[in-house]
Design a protein around this motif. Structure first.
Motif, PDB file in Angstrom:
ATOM      1  N   ILE A 346       0.770  -1.050   0.098  1.00  0.00           N
ATOM      2  CA  ILE A 346      -0.019   0.024  -0.085  1.00  0.00           C
ATOM      3  C   ILE A 346       0.906   1.182  -0.017  1.00  0.00           C
ATOM      4  CG2 ILE A 346      -1.679   1.142   1.382  1.00  0.00           C
ATOM      5  CD1 ILE A 346      -2.790  -1.523   2.004  1.00  0.00           C
ATOM      6  N   GLU A 347       0.772   2.214  -0.954  1.00  0.00           N
ATOM      7  CA  GLU A 347       1.222   3.319  -0.914  1.00  0.00           C
ATOM      8  C   GLU A 347       1.078   4.532  -0.179  1.00  0.00           C
ATOM      9  OE1 GLU A 347       1.322   4.230  -5.210  1.00  0.00           O
ATOM     10  OE2 GLU A 347       2.738   2.393  -5.624  1.00  0.00           O
ATOM     11  N   SER A 348      -0.298   4.686  -0.015  1.00  0.00           N
ATOM     12  CA  SER A 348      -0.869   5.813   0.950  1.00  0.00           C
ATOM     13  C   SER A 348      -2.168   5.310   1.492  1.00  0.00           C
ATOM     14  CB  SER A 348      -0.995   7.085   0.056  1.00  0.00           C
ATOM     15  OG  SER A 348      -2.037   6.891  -0.867  1.00  0.00           O
ATOM     16  N   LEU A 349      -2.472   5.812   2.621  1.00  0.00           N
ATOM     17  CA  LEU A 349      -3.725   5.775   3.358  1.00  0.00           C
ATOM     18  C   LEU A 349      -4.195   7.403   3.504  1.00  0.00           C
ATOM     19  CD1 LEU A 349      -5.965   3.795   4.348  1.00  0.00           C
ATOM     20  CD2 LEU A 349      -4.819   4.364   6.864  1.00  0.00           C
ATOM     21  N   ASP A 350      -5.538   7.245   2.959  1.00  0.00           N
ATOM     22  CA  ASP A 350      -6.075   8.616   3.221  1.00  0.00           C
ATOM     23  C   ASP A 350      -7.167   8.350   4.322  1.00  0.00           C
ATOM     24  OD1 ASP A 350      -7.590  10.930   3.004  1.00  0.00           O
ATOM     25  OD2 ASP A 350      -7.427  10.861   0.686  1.00  0.00           O
ATOM     26  N   VAL A 351      -7.090   9.062   5.469  1.00  0.00           N
ATOM     27  CA  VAL A 351      -8.204   9.315   6.544  1.00  0.00           C
ATOM     28  C   VAL A 351      -8.807  10.194   6.794  1.00  0.00           C
ATOM     29  CG1 VAL A 351      -8.487   8.513   8.841  1.00  0.00           C
ATOM     30  CG2 VAL A 351      -5.943   7.695   7.829  1.00  0.00           C
ATOM     31  N   ARG A 352     -10.140  10.001   6.296  1.00  0.00           N
ATOM     32  CA  ARG A 352     -11.071  11.452   6.613  1.00  0.00           C
ATOM     33  C   ARG A 352     -12.095  11.292   7.760  1.00  0.00           C
ATOM     34  NH1 ARG A 352     -13.592  15.302   2.832  1.00  0.00           N
ATOM     35  NH2 ARG A 352     -12.036  14.977   1.357  1.00  0.00           N
ATOM     36  N   GLY A 395       6.818   2.412   3.938  1.00  0.00           N
ATOM     37  CA  GLY A 395       6.884   3.521   2.984  1.00  0.00           C
ATOM     38  C   GLY A 395       5.400   3.908   2.757  1.00  0.00           C
ATOM     39  N   ILE A 396       4.395   3.852   3.909  1.00  0.00           N
ATOM     40  CA  ILE A 396       2.938   4.009   3.356  1.00  0.00           C
ATOM     41  C   ILE A 396       2.811   5.632   3.882  1.00  0.00           C
ATOM     42  CG2 ILE A 396       0.516   3.580   4.289  1.00  0.00           C
ATOM     43  CD1 ILE A 396       1.350   0.931   4.925  1.00  0.00           C
ATOM     44  N   ARG A 397       2.285   6.378   2.941  1.00  0.00           N
ATOM     45  CA  ARG A 397       2.253   7.787   3.088  1.00  0.00           C
ATOM     46  C   ARG A 397       0.685   7.837   3.801  1.00  0.00           C
ATOM     47  NH1 ARG A 397       1.317  11.874  -0.490  1.00  0.00           N
ATOM     48  NH2 ARG A 397       0.767  10.098  -2.107  1.00  0.00           N
ATOM     49  N   ILE A 398       0.706   8.905   4.959  1.00  0.00           N
ATOM     50  CA  ILE A 398      -0.541   9.199   5.395  1.00  0.00           C
ATOM     51  C   ILE A 398      -1.161  10.530   5.077  1.00  0.00           C
ATOM     52  CG2 ILE A 398      -2.044   9.159   7.772  1.00  0.00           C
ATOM     53  CD1 ILE A 398      -0.226   6.639   7.266  1.00  0.00           C
ATOM     54  N   ILE A 399      -2.471  10.543   4.711  1.00  0.00           N
ATOM     55  CA  ILE A 399      -2.978  11.812   4.459  1.00  0.00           C
ATOM     56  C   ILE A 399      -4.477  11.699   5.276  1.00  0.00           C
ATOM     57  CG2 ILE A 399      -4.262  13.360   2.485  1.00  0.00           C
ATOM     58  CD1 ILE A 399      -2.664  10.920   0.754  1.00  0.00           C
ATOM     59  N   LYS A 418      -4.369   3.311  -1.347  1.00  0.00           N
ATOM     60  CA  LYS A 418      -3.989   3.321  -2.608  1.00  0.00           C
ATOM     61  C   LYS A 418      -2.661   2.158  -2.699  1.00  0.00           C
ATOM     62  CE  LYS A 418      -2.094   6.452  -6.249  1.00  0.00           C
ATOM     63  NZ  LYS A 418      -0.838   6.018  -6.266  1.00  0.00           N
ATOM     64  N   GLY A 419      -3.097   1.230  -3.562  1.00  0.00           N
ATOM     65  CA  GLY A 419      -2.132   0.028  -3.866  1.00  0.00           C
ATOM     66  C   GLY A 419      -1.178   0.507  -4.976  1.00  0.00           C
ATOM     67  N   ALA A 420      -0.452  -0.341  -5.373  1.00  0.00           N
ATOM     68  CA  ALA A 420       0.589  -0.293  -6.623  1.00  0.00           C
ATOM     69  C   ALA A 420      -0.415  -0.042  -7.777  1.00  0.00           C
ATOM     70  CB  ALA A 420       1.312  -1.394  -7.042  1.00  0.00           C
ATOM     71  N   SER A 421      -1.581  -0.579  -7.979  1.00  0.00           N
ATOM     72  CA  SER A 421      -2.175  -0.308  -9.314  1.00  0.00           C
ATOM     73  C   SER A 421      -3.606   0.378  -9.129  1.00  0.00           C
ATOM     74  CB  SER A 421      -2.556  -1.488 -10.125  1.00  0.00           C
ATOM     75  OG  SER A 421      -3.088  -2.632  -9.242  1.00  0.00           O
ATOM     76  N   GLU A 422      -4.286   0.230  -8.068  1.00  0.00           N
ATOM     77  CA  GLU A 422      -5.691   1.022  -7.901  1.00  0.00           C
ATOM     78  C   GLU A 422      -5.944   1.284  -6.459  1.00  0.00           C
ATOM     79  OE1 GLU A 422      -8.395  -2.022  -8.637  1.00  0.00           O
ATOM     80  OE2 GLU A 422      -7.564  -3.493  -7.166  1.00  0.00           O
ATOM     81  N   SER A 423      -6.993   2.026  -6.194  1.00  0.00           N
ATOM     82  CA  SER A 423      -7.273   2.669  -4.794  1.00  0.00           C
ATOM     83  C   SER A 423      -8.489   1.969  -4.470  1.00  0.00           C
ATOM     84  CB  SER A 423      -7.510   4.104  -4.910  1.00  0.00           C
ATOM     85  OG  SER A 423      -6.338   4.876  -5.136  1.00  0.00           O
ATOM     86  N   ARG A 424      -8.677   1.692  -3.162  1.00  0.00           N
ATOM     87  CA  ARG A 424      -9.979   1.168  -2.641  1.00  0.00           C
ATOM     88  C   ARG A 424     -10.558   2.292  -1.552  1.00  0.00           C
ATOM     89  NH1 ARG A 424     -10.549  -4.132  -4.766  1.00  0.00           N
ATOM     90  NH2 ARG A 424     -12.962  -3.565  -4.477  1.00  0.00           N
ATOM     91  N   SER A 425     -11.935   2.350  -1.384  1.00  0.00           N
ATOM     92  CA  SER A 425     -12.164   3.029  -0.398  1.00  0.00           C
ATOM     93  C   SER A 425     -13.257   2.262   0.423  1.00  0.00           C
ATOM     94  CB  SER A 425     -12.841   4.259  -0.852  1.00  0.00           C
ATOM     95  OG  SER A 425     -13.939   4.203  -1.572  1.00  0.00           O
ATOM     96  N   VAL A 426     -13.339   2.825   1.840  1.00  0.00           N
ATOM     97  CA  VAL A 426     -14.639   2.070   2.454  1.00  0.00           C
ATOM     98  C   VAL A 426     -14.955   3.567   3.553  1.00  0.00           C
ATOM     99  CG1 VAL A 426     -13.833  -0.290   2.707  1.00  0.00           C
ATOM    100  CG2 VAL A 426     -12.824   1.390   4.441  1.00  0.00           C
ATOM    101  N   ASN A 427     -16.142   3.514   3.719  1.00  0.00           N
ATOM    102  CA  ASN A 427     -16.786   4.463   4.550  1.00  0.00           C
ATOM    103  C   ASN A 427     -17.453   3.669   6.033  1.00  0.00           C
ATOM    104  OD1 ASN A 427     -16.122   6.096   2.706  1.00  0.00           O
ATOM    105  ND2 ASN A 427     -17.721   7.438   3.474  1.00  0.00           N
ATOM    106  N   GLY A 428     -17.251   4.140   6.916  1.00  0.00           N
ATOM    107  CA  GLY A 428     -18.270   3.531   8.102  1.00  0.00           C
ATOM    108  C   GLY A 428     -18.521   4.472   9.124  1.00  0.00           C
TER     109      GLY A 428
END
Ligand SMILES: NC(=O)c1ccc[n+]([C@@H]2O[C@H](COP(=O)([O-])OP(=O)(O)OC[C@H]3O[C@@H](n4cnc5c(N)ncnc54)[C@H](O)[C@@H]3O)[C@@H](O)[C@H]2O)c1
Ligand SMILES: O=C(O)CC[C@@H](O)C(=O)O
Length: 526
Positions: A346-352, A395-399, A418-428
């Motif tokens: 995983i390259e990055s994790l976006d936490v909103r 190497g996981i970037r946090i946003i 965000k993985g090497a080829s695609e992004s996946r999202s979940v809401n809870g």
């Protein structure tokens, strides 16, 4: 004075430390029945790998505040039950790293030079030098599966002995592998090119029987395997067969599917197999390290302070923890889910953080999300203390973003991995009674209570799909507890989430993905 029960052999340094704040009872040979009978008296339980801390034990431990595992693996503790009961479970993630790495190296050298066999032969009165001619490790390929703490130390030592390292670790960044001087390869290449293969990964459903008849057949006839990680990663019967048939040159195992090892096909292998009784962590130094590490945490928790290496509950002040706990559990669950959907690196994790959550300190929630994200890779080795460091090392970037607009729920969390080829999202979100809901997956709206075993599909919204999946599951005798479908457009794409009673048997995902209209299917375990 609080009371601490020590039910496995623990180094005196830890006992002395605890003795300053508590009454310490050392009872290393308790039967399960005796443990159940006396556990209600105790505020803390300190163990190694011998004591089985089952749901029954935890429920009987009505005064328990903390369970301390002097070592890494908490496989012998029912952590979900402890968490439900608010009992902190702590371990020592690094206290025995060097000991385990050095044991792997010792086994590799013993395999190369037949040390145990030569010793036995000489003591039996033989002076046989020819039979015990060995091989050098210098310039040989060492395949390391799992390049975490122990794997990295093995890599450093082996490089100093002139070995070339091939490594397989689907969760490690190229940057970290480069820093360690290891060539990151896929498993096929590692199996076919390595002269030695050493395992340093957790046991999970995916890694169970990783070394089996089929993978053994792909190895060089001169290959030697070392397992100092967990029993069950190697199929012991298949290994025994391969050794007897000369398909590989040797193996050394420290851990076994069933411990203590009493009856086994392995005992029928006469040559080229070295077995040790789970000695990886058994050095004087490691036992002092883990005993002190865990005793200090038990002491702190008994004094009302946070633990520094809690596996299940973060080290926050009790009043803050009480308020945030449901959101921390939500963030961890969502992190675990999005990690499994994204799979691999995983390259990055976006936490909103949305709604009322936008006003709170985001740090603990981000850490809980990272802990969940890394759990599929690191299991009990990731905790609330090291999750941020482990993510950085990978190497996981946090946003982090905050959005105080209230949508359908008072407070909700959105994660995008965000993985090497695609992004996946979940809401809870949490409902009024604090019950968790997964409210969307890849922006498909749903409202699902997270459960231990779930099947997710991404498919075309067309007639017949649901029946098709239902009958495949029926064929494999899988019981469905609940089902939800979410779509954005009629007859467009859709997701389906099924809660199932047990993990899926082998072959189900393949059969489902081959069905018309199915784009992808995932088994998720939370
Ligand atoms: N024999 C003993 O007495 C002893 C002592 C300590 C630890 N252990 C065991 O050693 C193992 C490694 O411990 P550690 O402290 O280095 O853990 P760690 O968490 O630091 O490293 C484990 C590595 O395995 C990787 N991994 C996860 N799934 C993988 C997969 N499917 N394929 C390849 N790599 C994968 C992770 O990304 C991680 O880098 C664990 O199983 C632990 O329980 C055994
Ligand atoms: O000797 C022990 O307690 C087991 C050590 C090891 O397997 C661990 O998980 O730390």
């Amino acid at each position: 004075m609080p009371k601490v029960l020590v039910s496995d052999p623990i180094d005196q340094a830890g006992i002395d430390l605890l003795g300053q704040v508590a009454q310490v009872d050392e009872r290393p040979k308790l039967s399960p029945e005796e443990l159940l009978r006396i556990i209600p008296e105790y505020d803390a339980l300190m163990i190694r790998s011998g004591t089985q801390v089952t749901q029954e034990v935890i429920e009987a431990g009505t005064n328990l505040k903390i369970i301390g595992r002097a070592g890494v693996g908490v496989d012998n503790v029912d952590v979900p039950t402890a968490t439900r009961k608010g009992i902190v479970v702590v371990n020592s993630p690094e206290g025995n790293t060097i000991a385990a790495a050095e044991h792997a190296i010792a086994l590799m050298m013993s395999l190369s030079r037949h040390v145990p066999q030569a010793n036995q032969s000489l003591k039996a009165g033989h002076w046989d030098r020819k039979k015990f001619t060995g091989v050098e490790v210098y310039k040989k390929n060492l395949g390391i599966v799992g390049l975490g703490k122990i794997g990295s130390h093995v890599a450093n030592v082996a490089q100093a002995m002139g070995m070339k390292i091939l490594a397989y670790d689907p969760f490690l960044s190229q940057e970290r592998a480069d820093q360690l001087g290891c060539r990151l390869v896929d498993l096929d290449l590692l199996f076919s090119e390595s002269d030695y293969i050493t395992l340093h990964l957790p046991k999970t459903p995916e890694t169970t029987n990783l070394i089996n008849a089929e993978t053994l057949a792909r190895m060089k006839p001169t290959a030697r395997i070392i397992n100092c990680a967990r029993g069950g990663i190697v199929d012991e019967s298949a290994l025994a067969e391969a050794l007897k048939a000369g398909k590989i040159a040797g193996a050394a195992l420290d851990v076994f599917a069933n411990e203590p090892l009493k009856e086994s096909d392995l005992f029928e292998v006469e040559e080229n197999l070295i077995l040790t009784p789970h000695l990886g962590a058994s050095t004087e130094e490691a036992q002092v390290n883990v005993a002190i590490d865990v005793a200090e945490q038990i002491r702190d928790v008994l004094l009302g302070l946070p633990a520094r290496s809690a596996v299940n509950i973060p080290g926050l002040k009790p009043e803050v923890l009480e308020k945030l706990k449901p959101y921390l559990m939500l963030a961890e669950t969502l992190g675990n889910l999005v990690g499994q959907l994204a799979g691999g690196r995983i390259e990055s994790l976006d936490v909103r953080l949305q709604g009322e959550l936008a006003k709170t300190d985001s740090k603990p929630i981000v850490i809980a999300a990272l802990k969940g994200l890394l759990t599929p890779a690191l299991r009990e080795r990731v905790n609330f203390v090291n999750a941020a460091i482990e993510a950085k090392e990978r190497g996981i970037r946090i946003i982090e973003t905050k959005d105080s607009d209230v949508r359908d729920y008072a407070g909700s969390i959105r994660l995008v991995a965000k993985g090497a080829s695609e992004s996946r999202s979940v809401n809870g979100a949490l409902l009024a009674d604090k019950e968790m809901r997964i409210t969307s997956i890849d922006d498909f709206p749903i409202s699902v209570i997270p459960t231990q075993h779930m099947l997710l599909t991404l498919h075309r919204d067309m007639p017949g799909i649901i029946g098709q999946i239902g009958s495949t599951l029926g064929k494999f005798n899988v019981n469905i507890a609940s089902m939800q479908v979410g779509r954005k457009l009629v007859r467009g794409d859709a997701v389906m989430v099924l809660s199932i009673d047990d993990p899926l048997p082998e072959g189900v995902i393949d059969e489902i993905t081959q069905a018309p209209g199915i784009r992808d299917a995932y088994m998720v375990s939370l």
